[in-house]
Scaffold this motif. Sequence first.
Motif, PDB file in Angstrom:
ATOM      1  N   THR A  38       0.917  -1.157  -0.099  1.00 32.41           N
ATOM      2  CA  THR A  38      -0.169   0.065   0.292  1.00 32.41           C
ATOM      3  C   THR A  38       0.930   1.313  -0.116  1.00 32.41           C
ATOM      4  OG1 THR A  38      -1.658  -1.225   1.124  1.00 32.41           O
ATOM      5  CG2 THR A  38      -1.854   1.411   1.309  1.00 32.41           C
ATOM      6  N   GLU A  78      -8.107   0.287   2.825  1.00 34.08           N
ATOM      7  CA  GLU A  78      -7.698   0.299   4.228  1.00 34.08           C
ATOM      8  C   GLU A  78      -8.481  -0.009   5.182  1.00 34.08           C
ATOM      9  OE1 GLU A  78      -3.679  -0.281   5.259  1.00 34.08           O
ATOM     10  OE2 GLU A  78      -4.704  -0.725   3.155  1.00 34.08           O
ATOM     11  N   THR A 124      -5.235  -3.940   4.059  1.00 31.91           N
ATOM     12  CA  THR A 124      -5.837  -4.055   2.883  1.00 31.91           C
ATOM     13  C   THR A 124      -7.000  -4.875   2.677  1.00 31.91           C
ATOM     14  OG1 THR A 124      -3.699  -2.877   1.787  1.00 31.91           O
ATOM     15  CG2 THR A 124      -5.673  -3.548   0.495  1.00 31.91           C
ATOM     16  N   ASP A 131      -5.211  -2.149  -3.671  1.00 27.48           N
ATOM     17  CA  ASP A 131      -4.664  -0.718  -3.905  1.00 27.48           C
ATOM     18  C   ASP A 131      -4.729  -0.443  -5.335  1.00 27.48           C
ATOM     19  OD1 ASP A 131      -3.572  -0.606  -1.146  1.00 27.48           O
ATOM     20  OD2 ASP A 131      -2.468  -2.013  -1.673  1.00 27.48           O
TER      21      ASP A 131
END
Length: 194
Positions: free
Chosen positions: A33, A48, A71, A75
């Motif tokens: 991330t 997140e 996560t 992402d």
Amino acid sequence: MVSAPSGDIRYLSESVQRAIKIVVAGPFGVGKTTMVRTLSEISPLSTEETMTQASAAIDDLAGIKDKTTTTVAMDFGRVTLNKQLVLYLFGAPGQSRFQRLWQDLTYGAFGALVLTDTRRLDQSFNAIDRLEEAGLPYAVAVNEFPDSPTYDEERLRKALDLLPETPLVICDARDRMSATNALINLAEHLLTLS
Ligand SMILES: Nc1nc2c(ncn2[C@@H]2O[C@H](COP(=O)(O)OP(=O)(O)O)[C@@H](O)[C@H]2O)c(=O)[nH]1
Ligand SMILES: [Mg+2]
């Protein structure tokens, strides 16, 4: 078509002719991330969530005890390389419970950057195995943490069982130059294969 206000980086330039999908893979807490955030020129999409006590037994925090979020899907970020070419970065969650999502995220990808942490190299095997099974070329980037042990390149290659042609770089996922350098190593590797 609504044309983008010129110079506004949020919008994809009309001159772009090619978009390439790159996956950022690696275990939980390795810095995926962070890397997508560092590299992306648009506000990265991130999913997140704050970790709860319930995930303590599921998401292994060994070596990353300060991590407070995880996560839950993926992402997503964008990097424009030149007027014609953009990279779309997809950070794939490391946990094995996301196996199905992983297949979708890697579909159509050009290549992958595998992040690894020398405190727990073995945890990158899963991503490497999955990429090899999918026939997706990759480069490996060691994301350095303050208490990470340092090994010479030969030892790292042996531990990760890398082919001589697979790029291996050291990086700091928080640093744009360093993260870009890792991406360039991957791109150069992909070019040698095409
Ligand atoms: N020291 C250091 N910390 C990092 C680095 N990259 C990420 N972190 C931190 O490590 C933690 C886990 O990173 P994250 O990007 O959420 O990992 P992910 O689970 O792979 O997406 C976060 O608290 C980051 O701030 C790095 O290169 N160096
Ligand atoms: Mg993450």
